[in-house]
Design a protein around this motif. Structure first.
Motif, short mmCIF file in Angstrom:
data_model
loop_
_atom_site.label_atom_id
_atom_site.label_comp_id
_atom_site.label_asym_id
_atom_site.label_seq_id
_atom_site.Cartn_x
_atom_site.Cartn_y
_atom_site.Cartn_z
N LEU A 1 -3.66 -7.12 19.73
CA LEU A 1 -4.75 -6.17 19.55
C LEU A 1 -4.32 -5.06 18.60
CD1 LEU A 1 -5.91 -5.80 23.25
CD2 LEU A 1 -7.45 -6.34 21.35
N PRO A 2 -5.23 -4.60 17.73
CA PRO A 2 -4.93 -3.38 16.98
C PRO A 2 -4.63 -2.24 17.95
CG PRO A 2 -6.92 -4.45 16.15
CD PRO A 2 -6.56 -5.16 17.42
N THR A 3 -3.93 -1.24 17.47
CA THR A 3 -3.55 -0.12 18.34
C THR A 3 -4.77 0.48 19.02
OG1 THR A 3 -1.71 0.38 16.87
CG2 THR A 3 -2.36 2.09 18.41
N PRO A 4 -4.80 0.50 20.35
CA PRO A 4 -5.95 1.06 21.07
C PRO A 4 -6.09 2.56 20.80
CG PRO A 4 -4.60 -0.29 22.53
CD PRO A 4 -3.81 -0.07 21.28
N PRO A 5 -7.24 3.14 21.11
CA PRO A 5 -7.43 4.58 20.86
C PRO A 5 -6.48 5.42 21.70
CG PRO A 5 -9.24 3.67 22.17
CD PRO A 5 -8.44 2.50 21.67
N LEU B 1 -13.21 -4.55 17.07
CA LEU B 1 -12.75 -5.89 17.46
C LEU B 1 -13.81 -6.94 17.14
CD1 LEU B 1 -10.96 -5.27 20.87
CD2 LEU B 1 -10.01 -5.23 18.56
N THR B 2 -15.07 -6.58 17.32
CA THR B 2 -16.16 -7.51 16.98
C THR B 2 -16.14 -7.84 15.49
OG1 THR B 2 -17.53 -6.67 18.79
CG2 THR B 2 -18.66 -7.85 17.01
N ALA B 3 -15.93 -6.81 14.66
CA ALA B 3 -15.86 -7.03 13.22
C ALA B 3 -14.62 -7.85 12.85
CB ALA B 3 -15.84 -5.69 12.49
N LEU B 4 -13.52 -7.60 13.52
CA LEU B 4 -12.27 -8.30 13.22
C LEU B 4 -12.38 -9.80 13.52
CD1 LEU B 4 -9.24 -8.29 12.50
CD2 LEU B 4 -8.76 -7.68 14.87
N THR B 5 -13.10 -10.17 14.56
CA THR B 5 -13.17 -11.57 14.98
C THR B 5 -14.41 -12.29 14.46
OG1 THR B 5 -14.25 -10.91 17.06
CG2 THR B 5 -11.85 -11.10 17.07
N ARG B 6 -15.23 -11.62 13.68
CA ARG B 6 -16.47 -12.23 13.18
C ARG B 6 -16.17 -13.47 12.33
NH1 ARG B 6 -18.75 -7.94 11.02
NH2 ARG B 6 -19.86 -7.46 12.97
N LYS C 1 0.82 -1.21 0.00
CA LYS C 1 0.00 0.00 0.00
C LYS C 1 0.86 1.27 0.00
CE LYS C 1 -4.18 -1.79 0.24
NZ LYS C 1 -5.25 -1.49 -0.72
N SER C 2 1.75 1.36 0.96
CA SER C 2 2.48 2.61 1.12
C SER C 2 3.99 2.41 1.19
CB SER C 2 2.01 3.31 2.41
OG SER C 2 2.25 2.48 3.52
N GLY D 1 -8.79 1.02 8.95
CA GLY D 1 -9.35 0.71 7.65
C GLY D 1 -8.85 -0.59 7.06
N SER D 2 -7.79 -1.14 7.62
CA SER D 2 -7.23 -2.40 7.11
C SER D 2 -7.75 -3.62 7.85
CB SER D 2 -5.70 -2.37 7.21
OG SER D 2 -5.17 -1.32 6.46
#
Length: 206
Positions: A161-165, A180-185, A127-128, A138-139
């Motif tokens: 874990l993705p980087t927390p806020p 996280l819910t979408a990531l583990t679906r 990508k970059s 977004g990834s």
């Protein structure tokens, strides 16, 4: 989540465990690392200090993978297996890049004293110019697709874990949990984790 982030504690988020023991006959544990890695050097040097954060995070994934494997071995008549998978940008077909990444993964296994584990490289389109984009929210859809494609038959998935806020507010934490819910679906039992203490759970200084 908010309390764990503020107190800088180790954080584990588990998903999809309900009924999993009865539904799956697999004994393989998949440990996923996202992005490019450095070699796990030993000794107190400037480079080693730069590696401290990466070691603190990866050590928790590797240590828990080995612990879960030992527990499954105790409970199952089938010998469990470990896989270490790296999700990274495309190497453009370069055998040298692929070999370098594989050597790096095996070096992390040796550093963690894990004697037997399969290593797998999973490449995505660049990508970059580097793999930093893999950590962006977004990834997460691309990451979820890769996890599902390669680990749908695993007994368990472990990953960071993705980087927390950055802003630890209730609304930010709620949005983070939705991601996280979408990531583990539709994945097998999954544990996402972060080392909040700032030091590795594995030491090589013996």
């Amino acid at each position: 989540l908010k309390d764990a982030l503020q107190l800088q504690r180790n954080l584990l988020v588990a998903a999809n465990f309900r009924g999993a023991a009865e539904a799956s006959s697999s004994t393989r544990i998949d440990m996923w690392l996202v992005g490019e890695l450095q070699l796990p050097l030993s000794g107190v040097t400037d480079v080693e200090q730069d590696l401290a954060k990466e070691k603190s995070q990866l050590s928790l994934v590797l240590q828990l993978g080995q612990i879960f494997k030992a527990e499954k071995s105790r409970r199952s008549s089938t010998k469990p297996a470990l896989r270490l998978l790296q999700l990274c940008s495309a190497s453009d077909g370069s055998p040298a890049v692929a070999r370098e990444r594989e050597v790096c993964l095996r070096s992390w296994l040796r550093w963690a004293r894990i004697p037997k584990a399969e290593v797998v490289l999973v490449e995505l389109p660049a990508k970059s110019g580097d793999a930093a984009w893999l950590g962006a929210p977004g990834s997460l859809a691309l990451i979820q697709e890769s996890l599902a494609a390669h680990s749908s038959d695993a007994a368990m998935i472990l990953s960071l874990l993705p980087t927390p806020p950055a802003a630890i507010s209730s609304s930010a934490c709620e949005e983070y949990l939705r991601l996280l819910t979408a990531l583990t679906r539709e994945l097998p039992p999954t544990v996402l984790l972060a080392n909040g203490q700032g030091f590795p759970v594995i030491t090589s200084a013996i």
